[in-house]
Scaffold this motif. Structure first.
Motif, PDB file in Angstrom:
ATOM      1  N   UNK A  93       0.410  16.786   1.277  1.00 47.52           N
ATOM      2  CA  UNK A  93       0.703  15.371   1.529  1.00 47.52           C
ATOM      3  C   UNK A  93       1.715  14.835   0.519  1.00 47.52           C
ATOM      4  N   UNK A  94       2.614  13.993   0.986  1.00 46.09           N
ATOM      5  CA  UNK A  94       3.635  13.375   0.140  1.00 46.09           C
ATOM      6  C   UNK A  94       3.315  11.896   0.011  1.00 46.09           C
ATOM      7  N   UNK A  95       2.910  11.464  -1.192  1.00 46.10           N
ATOM      8  CA  UNK A  95       2.621  10.038  -1.393  1.00 46.10           C
ATOM      9  C   UNK A  95       3.937   9.278  -1.464  1.00 46.10           C
ATOM     10  N   UNK A 115       0.853  -1.203   0.000  1.00 49.11           N
ATOM     11  CA  UNK A 115       0.000   0.000   0.000  1.00 49.11           C
ATOM     12  C   UNK A 115       0.882   1.243   0.000  1.00 49.11           C
ATOM     13  N   UNK A 116       0.569   2.203  -0.873  1.00 46.78           N
ATOM     14  CA  UNK A 116       1.183   3.530  -0.791  1.00 46.78           C
ATOM     15  C   UNK A 116       0.403   4.326   0.250  1.00 46.78           C
ATOM     16  N   UNK A 117       1.066   5.279   0.897  1.00 45.37           N
ATOM     17  CA  UNK A 117       0.411   6.088   1.918  1.00 45.37           C
ATOM     18  C   UNK A 117       0.895   7.522   1.796  1.00 45.37           C
ATOM     19  N   UNK A 118       0.257   8.425   2.508  1.00 44.80           N
ATOM     20  CA  UNK A 118       0.629   9.837   2.489  1.00 44.80           C
ATOM     21  C   UNK A 118       1.317  10.211   3.785  1.00 44.80           C
ATOM     22  N   UNK A 119       2.493  10.849   3.671  1.00 42.56           N
ATOM     23  CA  UNK A 119       3.125  11.433   4.850  1.00 42.56           C
ATOM     24  C   UNK A 119       2.642  12.869   4.925  1.00 42.56           C
ATOM     25  N   UNK A 120       2.120  13.269   6.095  1.00 45.19           N
ATOM     26  CA  UNK A 120       1.547  14.613   6.225  1.00 45.19           C
ATOM     27  C   UNK A 120       2.316  15.512   7.187  1.00 45.19           C
TER      28      UNK A 120
END
Length: 67
Positions: free
Chosen positions: A35-37, A20-25
């Motif tokens: 947000x950085x995917x 899974x890709x996620x977002x760093x906030x």
């Protein structure tokens, strides 16, 4: 799901969410401008990150660390 992660006192972490890709906030410095995917986050001792992980009802989501 929002997850706040803090690295240990003596060790670094290289984390990923399986498949899974996620977002760093956010980081130690506060919120990011956008947000950085990403697919992994690396933390040195004392650092922290806040990530948003997409969840699917009924599916298993696992946070893991590279060795």
């Amino acid at each position: 799901m929002l997850v706040t992660i803090g690295a240990g006192f003596m060790s670094s972490l290289d984390l990923f969410v399986v498949n899974v890709a996620f977002d760093q906030i956010a980081t130690d410095g506060g919120l990011l401008p956008a947000p950085l995917e990403t697919t992994r986050v690396r933390l040195s001792p004392g650092e922290r990150a806040e990530i948003v992980v997409p969840m699917v009802p009924g599916a298993e989501t696992m946070l893991a660390s590279y060795p």
